[in-house]
Design an enzyme around this catalytic site. Structure first.
Site, PDB file in Angstrom:
ATOM      1  N   CYS A  76      48.353  47.551  42.022  1.00  0.00           N
ATOM      2  CA  CYS A  76      47.451  46.566  42.605  1.00  0.00           C
ATOM      3  C   CYS A  76      48.238  45.265  42.790  1.00  0.00           C
ATOM      4  O   CYS A  76      48.698  44.680  41.816  1.00  0.00           O
ATOM      5  CB  CYS A  76      46.265  46.369  41.667  1.00  0.00           C
TER       6      CYS A  76
ATOM      7  N   SER B 252      41.380  45.166  50.306  1.00  0.00           N
ATOM      8  CA  SER B 252      40.004  44.716  50.086  1.00  0.00           C
ATOM      9  C   SER B 252      39.816  43.290  50.602  1.00  0.00           C
ATOM     10  O   SER B 252      40.618  42.415  50.334  1.00  0.00           O
ATOM     11  CB  SER B 252      39.719  44.759  48.584  1.00  0.00           C
TER      12      SER B 252
ATOM     13  N   GLY C 228      43.820  36.673  45.356  1.00  0.00           N
ATOM     14  CA  GLY C 228      43.877  36.225  46.745  1.00  0.00           C
ATOM     15  C   GLY C 228      43.009  37.016  47.688  1.00  0.00           C
ATOM     16  O   GLY C 228      42.451  38.061  47.343  1.00  0.00           O
TER      17      GLY C 228
ATOM     18  N   GLU D 116      50.364  37.857  40.139  1.00  0.00           N
ATOM     19  CA  GLU D 116      50.040  38.921  39.204  1.00  0.00           C
ATOM     20  C   GLU D 116      49.966  40.275  39.888  1.00  0.00           C
ATOM     21  O   GLU D 116      49.436  40.390  40.989  1.00  0.00           O
ATOM     22  CB  GLU D 116      48.711  38.636  38.507  1.00  0.00           C
TER      23      GLU D 116
ATOM     24  N   CYS E 291      43.420  31.820  44.737  1.00  0.00           N
ATOM     25  CA  CYS E 291      42.543  32.303  45.808  1.00  0.00           C
ATOM     26  C   CYS E 291      41.684  31.149  46.309  1.00  0.00           C
ATOM     27  O   CYS E 291      41.196  30.351  45.519  1.00  0.00           O
ATOM     28  CB  CYS E 291      41.642  33.424  45.273  1.00  0.00           C
TER      29      CYS E 291
ATOM     30  N   CYS F 289      34.230  32.886  44.770  1.00  0.00           N
ATOM     31  CA  CYS F 289      33.261  33.859  44.265  1.00  0.00           C
ATOM     32  C   CYS F 289      32.920  33.490  42.819  1.00  0.00           C
ATOM     33  O   CYS F 289      33.797  33.320  41.978  1.00  0.00           O
ATOM     34  CB  CYS F 289      33.827  35.275  44.348  1.00  0.00           C
TER      35      CYS F 289
ATOM     36  N   ASN G 174      33.558  42.495  34.893  1.00  0.00           N
ATOM     37  CA  ASN G 174      34.465  42.179  33.799  1.00  0.00           C
ATOM     38  C   ASN G 174      34.218  40.730  33.420  1.00  0.00           C
ATOM     39  O   ASN G 174      34.455  39.830  34.212  1.00  0.00           O
ATOM     40  CB  ASN G 174      35.915  42.409  34.242  1.00  0.00           C
TER      41      ASN G 174
ATOM     42  N   CYS H 201      34.180  35.570  39.656  1.00  0.00           N
ATOM     43  CA  CYS H 201      35.599  35.953  39.593  1.00  0.00           C
ATOM     44  C   CYS H 201      36.440  34.866  38.944  1.00  0.00           C
ATOM     45  O   CYS H 201      36.331  33.688  39.281  1.00  0.00           O
ATOM     46  CB  CYS H 201      36.112  36.234  41.001  1.00  0.00           C
TER      47      CYS H 201
ATOM     48  N   SER I 209      34.080  43.628  50.143  1.00  0.00           N
ATOM     49  CA  SER I 209      33.288  43.229  48.976  1.00  0.00           C
ATOM     50  C   SER I 209      31.954  42.682  49.440  1.00  0.00           C
ATOM     51  O   SER I 209      31.914  41.690  50.177  1.00  0.00           O
ATOM     52  CB  SER I 209      34.042  42.172  48.172  1.00  0.00           C
TER      53      SER I 209
ATOM     54  N   CYS J  82      39.590  44.009  37.483  1.00  0.00           N
ATOM     55  CA  CYS J  82      39.127  43.272  38.676  1.00  0.00           C
ATOM     56  C   CYS J  82      38.582  41.912  38.290  1.00  0.00           C
ATOM     57  O   CYS J  82      37.774  41.786  37.376  1.00  0.00           O
ATOM     58  CB  CYS J  82      37.990  44.021  39.361  1.00  0.00           C
TER      59      CYS J  82
HETATM   60  N1  SAH Z   1      39.501  38.748  47.923  1.00  0.00           N
HETATM   61  C1  SAH Z   1      39.404  40.165  48.093  1.00  0.00           C
HETATM   62  C2  SAH Z   1      40.380  40.896  47.196  1.00  0.00           C
HETATM   63  C3  SAH Z   1      40.035  40.845  45.719  1.00  0.00           C
HETATM   64  S1  SAH Z   1      39.676  42.461  45.252  1.00  0.00           S
HETATM   65  C4  SAH Z   1      37.973  40.630  47.903  1.00  0.00           C
HETATM   66  O1  SAH Z   1      37.155  39.819  47.498  1.00  0.00           O
HETATM   67  O2  SAH Z   1      37.668  41.761  48.227  1.00  0.00           O
HETATM   68  C5  SAH Z   1      38.919  42.245  43.818  1.00  0.00           C
HETATM   69  C6  SAH Z   1      37.581  42.970  43.715  1.00  0.00           C
HETATM   70  O3  SAH Z   1      37.119  42.684  42.402  1.00  0.00           O
HETATM   71  C7  SAH Z   1      36.535  42.427  44.685  1.00  0.00           C
HETATM   72  O4  SAH Z   1      35.690  43.457  45.133  1.00  0.00           O
HETATM   73  C8  SAH Z   1      35.745  41.472  43.809  1.00  0.00           C
HETATM   74  O5  SAH Z   1      34.420  41.340  44.260  1.00  0.00           O
HETATM   75  C9  SAH Z   1      35.829  42.152  42.460  1.00  0.00           C
HETATM   76  N2  SAH Z   1      35.665  41.235  41.335  1.00  0.00           N
HETATM   77  C10 SAH Z   1      35.929  39.924  41.288  1.00  0.00           C
HETATM   78  N3  SAH Z   1      35.654  39.433  40.064  1.00  0.00           N
HETATM   79  C11 SAH Z   1      35.224  40.465  39.319  1.00  0.00           C
HETATM   80  C12 SAH Z   1      34.830  40.599  37.957  1.00  0.00           C
HETATM   81  N4  SAH Z   1      34.852  39.567  37.128  1.00  0.00           N
HETATM   82  N5  SAH Z   1      34.468  41.815  37.529  1.00  0.00           N
HETATM   83  C13 SAH Z   1      34.492  42.886  38.356  1.00  0.00           C
HETATM   84  N6  SAH Z   1      34.885  42.823  39.637  1.00  0.00           N
HETATM   85  C14 SAH Z   1      35.242  41.628  40.110  1.00  0.00           C
END
Ligand code: SAH
Length: 364
Positions: free
Chosen positions: A113, A205, A173, A100, A120, A124, A309, A127, A228, A352
């Protein structure tokens, strides 16, 4: 769910070759060296994904290329356009895995992006991408091709890449668990004879893969970094981001401190903090977060607060907008600069943490 279907014989994906490899490839193919430069320009400057469109190359060479190589491995399965102009592309690799990519327009500057992995491996809890698990690492060529596909869709094939284009490695990822391919892809994209998107226009990130934070701190030509964090204590961070069991907050902070020392003049780096209502967004947690950064002496850092989100499969809800504002204020009054990231493309599952290969009815 995603069966490994080989639809293509093992052709070389030339989009993922850096200049020196392309020279080697051309030599092996028995072609004169200067063809490598022409091919590189065709692929990356003109963003052509079919050799037959490279009409500056002799027909025999194009036929040869068609036999042994490919410039197009990703296929766009669907494209969704948000009411705010954000576009989400759901693509498939040639072996059937979802990829994506999101295009985020804003005045004077567009952001693409990209994803570094299909699915992944990190779990988390907040996510949606995590629900897919790791399907596989993307190759350097697949990373570059995502950007080519988006640029072609938005600006048209053969047009110059707009100078304001920024990239963020914040799609599906964990980029630092596919480090080599990531760095290679960024190198290819930075070429003046190609897309010419220089590392200064790229932010990657990571969820906190500590050894790679040290590694990237040593790279001369490197992208900006975002880490993060999403919790001020190990107890909470481990619940939200299980990777914290492997590298805890102390280890992340120490690595961040080394990274900070390597920043260029005027450069800063970022901590991302997903705000989850009633979980990590209290006044006390804002104070703890500011104290944490201050304790490690981190100065050239900003915090990006990301409103959560939501999705049906996730047990969290976004913070109250008033609490978001308070959280930011508390950070700032404790000497930490903080910004609230505006969610983009939520209506099409492009924001995100929403990239989960979801197809929605309004797709085109
Ligand atoms: N794996 C990497 C790259 C993903 S970046 C990382 O974790 O940094 C995606 C960003 O969106 C990260 O900061 C993650 O914490 C955030 N994220 C993940 N799920 C989310 C959600 N449901 N709502 C808002 N941010 C989210």
């Amino acid at each position: 769910m995603y069966a490994k279907i080989r639809t293509m014989s093992e052709k070389i994906h030339v989009t993922g070759l850096e200049s020196s490899e392309l020279f080697e490839f051309i030599e092996k193919a028995g072609e004169p060296k200067y063809r490598a430069k022409q091919l590189f320009k065709g692929l990356h400057e003109r963003r052509l994904r079919a050799f037959d469109e490279m009409t500056d190359l002799p027909k025999a060479f194009r036929d040869n290329l068609n036999e042994i190589a490919t410039a197009s491995t990703l296929a766009v399965e669907s494209k969704y356009i948000s009411e705010d102009g954000t576009r989400r592309y759901l693509m498939n690799t040639s072996d059937g895995y979802p990829v994506e990519t999101v295009y985020i327009p804003s005045t004077g500057r567009d952001t693409i992006c990209f994803s570094s992995q299909s699915g992944c491996p990190l779990k988390c809890d907040f996510c949606l991408t995590a629900k897919l698990g790791l399907l596989r690492n993307l190759t350097a060529g697949e990373i570059v091709e995502q950007i080519i596909i988006v640029l072609n869709d938005v600006y048209g094939v053969g047009t110059a890449t707009p100078h304001g284009t920024n990239l963020v490695g914040m799609g599906a990822g964990e980029p630092f668990m596919n480090f080599e391919n990531l760095i290679k892809a960024l190198g290819i994209m930075s070429s003046e004879e190609g897309l010419f998107i220089v590392p200064n226009r790229v932010t990657v990130s990571t969820a906190g893969i500590v050894p790679k934070i040290y590694e990237i701190a040593q790279l001369g030509n490197r992208p900006h970094l975002a880490i993060s964090l999403s919790a001020p204590t190990d107890e909470l961070r481990t619940k939200l981001m299980p990777i914290n069991k492997r590298w805890n907050i102390d280890e992340v902070m120490k690595a961040a401190r080394v990274f900070e020392k390597s920043l260029k003049r005027g450069e800063r780096f970022t901590f991302e903090y997903v705000l989850l209502g009633g979980v990590n967004d209290s006044d006390e947690q804002a104070v703890e977060l500011a104290e944490l950064l201050n304790r490690y002496g981190l100065r050239r850092v900003k915090i990006n607060l990301i409103p959560h989100n939501s999705a049906e499969q996730l047990d969290y809800h976004p913070s109250d907008p008033e609490q978001v504002a308070r959280f930011k204020e508390i950070l700032e009054s404790n000497g930490v600069s903080a910004y609230v990231r505006q969610p983009r493309g939520r209506d099409i599952y492009a924001a995100c943490g929403q990239l989960a290969a979801k197809t929605v009815d309004s797709g085109s």
